[in-house]
Motif scaffolding. Structure first.
Motif, mmCIF file in Angstrom:
data_model
loop_
_atom_site.group_PDB
_atom_site.id
_atom_site.type_symbol
_atom_site.label_atom_id
_atom_site.label_comp_id
_atom_site.label_asym_id
_atom_site.label_seq_id
_atom_site.Cartn_x
_atom_site.Cartn_y
_atom_site.Cartn_z
ATOM 1 N N PHE A 13 36.462 13.023 18.037
ATOM 2 C CA PHE A 13 35.744 12.522 16.864
ATOM 3 C C PHE A 13 34.354 12.004 17.236
ATOM 4 N N GLY A 14 34.233 11.422 18.435
ATOM 5 C CA GLY A 14 32.912 10.961 18.876
ATOM 6 C C GLY A 14 31.941 12.119 19.019
ATOM 7 N N MET A 17 30.906 13.572 15.622
ATOM 8 C CA MET A 17 29.910 12.794 14.885
ATOM 9 C C MET A 17 28.519 12.998 15.463
ATOM 10 N N ILE A 18 28.416 13.175 16.795
ATOM 11 C CA ILE A 18 27.116 13.476 17.397
ATOM 12 C C ILE A 18 26.665 14.868 16.941
#
Lengths: 219, 451, 270
Positions: A13-14, A17-18
């Motif tokens: 998820f990190g 999002m980037i």
């Protein structure tokens, strides 16, 4: 397994999002909006956990019969009354599981509790800041060292900038205050923000890469 | 009578004078309505898909009419027209009916609308038949561009379909709205979403550089390179503060702030809490952790439990060390204030995200006679913590605190990466100073993020 | 409970009743339900005074107000969260029958099924209460932490790094080709070139020295240490200026409450 999957989820998820930050395409935007919506929904389930903790701690204090054991009763009474008013209301004259009607809140007691209990206490707590800022200034402005003196002088200059009793030096104080607020203030805030930005970015990266795991506990 | 006549004459004289003055003061480019000639049209009209967006927008650009600010000076505005098929009216009326409908009727209408929306690209291909030109907006004189922006939600009235042929024209309009000249039609042009936002290239480069720096120093730290870190007064005071609480037999109050588990400041606070909780467990001091956010409470409970386990004192841990208070800012503060005055903690630690309540907490703690160590990344609250607390971690120092307390090589390695980034900032600022002085706009534009 | 405390509480209760009677009387000509209206204003005023009494010392009235506030506010946010998020956002996407029960418009859509995922994650979070399956709660936590870590990473890289650095690109000499007055006067608010130049230099050096102060991995000695000291001086000036700036704003909050007490409750000012 118990830690690998959560760490993998953090990474996935990190990174997404980037990725979506640089991809303006609609599909990326839809997923981004879904994810943010999900977080609000999960937050409500978490609130249920929180309320459970509040009830448990209050009941434990009442059972223990230590000092001030009567006050958690007030907390629980307030909690259950407000839940009752918040989850029941009148619609077309009958009481039921309502919150809002076309005319507004369906339970007038919910509104009354908000207007005549929550708002006055909240506003008064905020108003306490006036006293606390005075007491903080009194304690802090003793100029124990160079740094405290600088803080004191800068604060005094800015506080007095609109004072009409300063006579001929008034305009100079106002100018100095305005310059302090626009120039060194800007410089220092920028330095702090750059530092915070770098620290935040580094911490976020460590979280995504699984280096920072303090939030996950052990086991 | 004479007097009255004089007044009336004076009034009429003033009225004429004023109207003459208005005419005299009229801008040079105002032309009498009855003498307006058709203006020159705009030229070089182009229509392109909007840049760096999710689609659903077209950008029009043109060269101003020769009569805008020159020539006859007659052009006051530009009306933008788009060719709209009559079918779109049908879609609009379905939408109007849907607003008023309920139940099964609404369901039917919704299906019809969804089917109609799918047909939008097809009906636009019938240009120039079965449609008409409709005005979609106006640009003022002197403006040479217009953005036709729609929304992506198909249910909305302002939905603008992607991959659909759109046709535009721009009319140069005078003071008399009937006296106007249309441009040539431009089209077909289609809108679509971009796959990469070129306006954010500086951020992309920064992501790559920063990511590389962090990974490089973390790997180097794993190889065992020694790292010096300067002393931080607030961190050094933590051990003393815990010792003080133990000697006095009083608890330690740890406030995680009013952030959520998503805030970086709160996550930094979890790590500090873990280290503090471990030392607290070793010294068998009481710890109180009131929480504002229920998810933060969940994480904090895990953290403290793990810390007690690490310290070899799992039996000393109980669930109510970390407890939820309320998710209302000042109710939380009222409760924490009450705790401070009743439990009289020897040490208060405020680590995380704080807002206006920071001064109330810090002052009440000072009144209760506690040693106070604060750390926040909220710039607006730093002055209050500096004034009211014994030690304050300013901004970035909060994030560095976890590395200081644990002294793990990997965390110290990332501190080194941050320092290199700061050195880069200083070099860039110096170069930027030169660039701004010598007008090196190319260098300045490298850092410009346009969307 | 001590006798003096009981006497004080009885006096306060008596004052409350008296105040209620007086306020209701004054509202009788203005409001239909003047007794209830009087009770509301009186209760609000007493809660206000209970919180203000904290400034003297902790006392039963403050404790009462504090505990009432905690309970009511927790339930308030729970109600608002349930009705706006669960009933307003989630249920219309998941279930037609539940939407009809809660009388909210059902929102059909091709992707509604994805909204079952947060429900599952929410239930996993509730498993925190179980000692055996509590570790499931890490999954929704990981989702939330990971999502915001990614979001914050790029957002703050842009706003707190790139944009701040580029805002520091200030020229050495403003209008250095000599257009305009160089020194208009020595007033700090003057817009002459000299003042602007000095301002730019202070900003540039202030930012550099401030950043140097935050270096962790280098000892602050020599020239580096001197720059770091200048940095902390500028930081302290900033904190002092910010502190002074907020004083008036905070005092105006108190004015608001005093106005309520003297106007709405005691009716002493119009």
């Amino acid at each position: 397994m118990r830690r690998q999957i959560p760490l993998a989820l953090v990474f996935i998820f990190g990174v997404f999002m980037i990725f979506q930050y640089f991809v303006p395409h609609e599909s990326s935007e839809w997923i981004y909006e879904f994810l943010l919506d999900w977080i609000y929904i999960i937050g409500i389930f978490a609130l249920a956990l929180g309320i459970w903790s509040l009830i448990r701690v209050s009941v434990a204090k009442i059972k223990a019969r230590k000092a001030n054991w009567g006050y958690p009763i007030i907390t629980l009474v307030g909690l259950f009354l407000m839940i009752l008013f918040g989850f029941t209301g009148y619609r077309d004259g009958s009481l039921g599981f309502h919150f809002m009607t076309a005319e507004g809140l369906s339970n007038p007691m919910f509104r009354n509790f908000f207007d005549y209990i929550l708002i006055p206490i909240q506003s008064t707590m905020f108003a306490l800041l006036a006293f606390f800022i005075a007491s903080a200034a009194y304690r802090a402005f003793r100029a124990r060292n160079v740094l405290a003196s600088l803080l004191l002088v800068a604060a005094l200059v800015v506080m007095l900038r609109f004072n009409p009793y300063l006579g001929p030096i008034g305009p100079y104080v106002a100018d100095a205050a305005s310059w302090l607020l626009n120039v060194p203030n800007l410089a220092a805030k920028r330095a702090i923000i750059i530092g915070i930005g770098l620290g935040m970015v580094a911490t976020a990266l460590k979280i995504i890469l699984g280096i920072e795991r303090g939030y996950m506990g052990k086991g | 009578m004479k007097y009255k006549s004089l007044v009336i004459l004076l009034f009429i004289f003033c009225a004429f004078t004023l109207s003459a003055a208005q005419e005299d003061a009229a801008p040079v480019d105002t032309v009498q309505v009855d003498s307006i000639l058709p203006p020159a049209p705009v030229s070089m009209l182009t229509a392109k898909d909007g840049e760096n967006d999710h689609g659903h927008s077209i950008t029009l650009r043109w060269a101003l009419s020769a009569d805008d600010g020159a020539g006859q000076n007659s052009v006051l505005s530009y009306d933008v027209f788009r060719w709209v098929p009559f079918f779109m009216d049908t879609l609009q009326s379905i939408g109007d009916s849907l607003d008023a409908a309920e139940g099964a009727v609404a369901e039917q209408l919704r299906k019809r609308r969804d089917q109609a929306v799918v047909m939008i690209p097809q009906v636009h291909k019938s240009y120039p038949e079965q449609g008409e030109w409709r005005k979609i907006g106006t640009a003022l004189s002197g403006q040479a561009s217009f953005n036709d922006v729609g929304v992506k939600e198909r249910e909305s009235r302002d939905y603008m379909a992607d991959h659909t042929d759109y046709y535009y024209r721009v009319d140069a309009v005078t003071a008399d709205s009937t006296v106007r000249t249309a441009s040539e039609v431009v089209g077909p042009v289609q809108s679509y979403g971009q796959l990469f936002n070129t306006g954010r290239i500086p951020v992309f480069v920064a992501v790559i550089v920063f990511g590389f720096l962090t990974i490089f120093f973390v790997v180097r730290a794993k190889m065992g390179t020694e790292l010096y870190v300067r002393p931080l007064a607030g961190i050094e005071a933590v051990d003393d503060a815990i010792g003080r609480a133990t000697e006095m037999g009083k608890p330690i109050l740890y406030v995680l702030g009013l952030g959520t588990a998503a805030d970086i400041g709160t996550i930094a606070s979890f790590t500090i809490l873990g280290r503090v909780a471990k030392r607290v467990a070793e010294y068998q001091t009481k710890l109180i952790v009131p929480c504002y956010d229920p998810i933060v409470m969940t994480v904090a409970q895990e953290t403290v439990k793990a810390a007690y386990l690490d310290a070899g004192r799992p039996d000393d841990y109980y669930e109510d060390i970390v407890y939820f208070v309320t998710q209302s800012q000042f109710a939380y503060v009222a409760a924490v204030n009450g705790t401070m005055l009743r439990e009289l903690p020897a040490t208060n630690m405020y680590m995380g995200v704080f807002y206006a309540e920071s001064l109330i907490l810090a002052e009440t703690g000072a009144l209760a006679g506690s040693i106070q160590i604060a750390g926040t990344d909220q710039v607006a609250q730093l002055p209050f913590f500096i004034v009211a607390c014994d030690y304050t971690l300013i901004g970035e120092e909060l994030y560095a605190a976890s590395a200081y307390l644990g002294r793990e090589p990997i965390l110290l390695g990332s501190l080194k990466a941050q320092d290199y980034a700061k050195a880069a900032v200083i070099i860039l600022a110096a170069l930027g100073l030169l660039a701004a002085s010598l007008n090196w706009t190319a260098f300045i534009n490298l850092f410009s993020v346009t969307s | 409970m001590r006798r003096s405390t009981i006497i004080v509480m009885a006096m306060v209760f008596g004052l409350f009743i008296l105040s209620w009677i007086f306020r209701s009387t004054s509202l009788a000509s203005v409001q239909e339900h003047y007794l209830i209206g009087g009770l509301k204003v009186t209760f609000s005023a007493f809660l206000t005074l209970a919180i203000l009494s904290f400034l003297y010392k902790d006392n039963p009235f403050y404790k009462f107000a504090e505990h009432l506030f905690v309970g009511i506010s927790a339930a308030f946010w729970m109600s608002m969260g349930f009705w706006t998020t669960i009933v307003g956002n989630l249920i219309p996407r998941l279930s037609r029958s539940l939407s009809e029960f809660f009388q909210v418009p059902y929102q059909p859509g091709s992707y509604n099924f994805v909204y079952f995922i947060p429900v599952i994650l929410g239930i996993m979070l509730l498993m925190r209460l179980s000692s055996k399956y509590g570790w499931f709660a890490r999954w929704p936590l990981a989702f939330i932490v990971g999502t915001f870590a990614g979001l914050n990473f790029v957002r703050y890289l842009r706003s707190d790094f790139i944009e701040q650095v580029s805002a520091t690109f200030v020229p050495l000499l403003v209008n250095w080709q000599g257009v305009g007055h160089f020194i208009s006067n020595f007033s700090l608010s003057a817009s002459g070139q000299f003042v602007a130049i000095v301002g730019n230099w202070v900003i540039f050096l202030g930012v550099i020295c401030g950043i140097i102060y935050f270096f962790f991995s280098k000892e602050h000695k020599g020239a580096f240490g001197a720059a770091s000291r200048v940095g902390i001086w500028i930081l302290m000036i900033t904190f002092g200026a910010s502190f002074g700036y907020t004083v008036m704003g905070r005092i105006s909050l108190l004015v608001g409450r005093i106005t309520f007490l003297f106007r709405d409750w005691l009716n002493l000012i119009s």
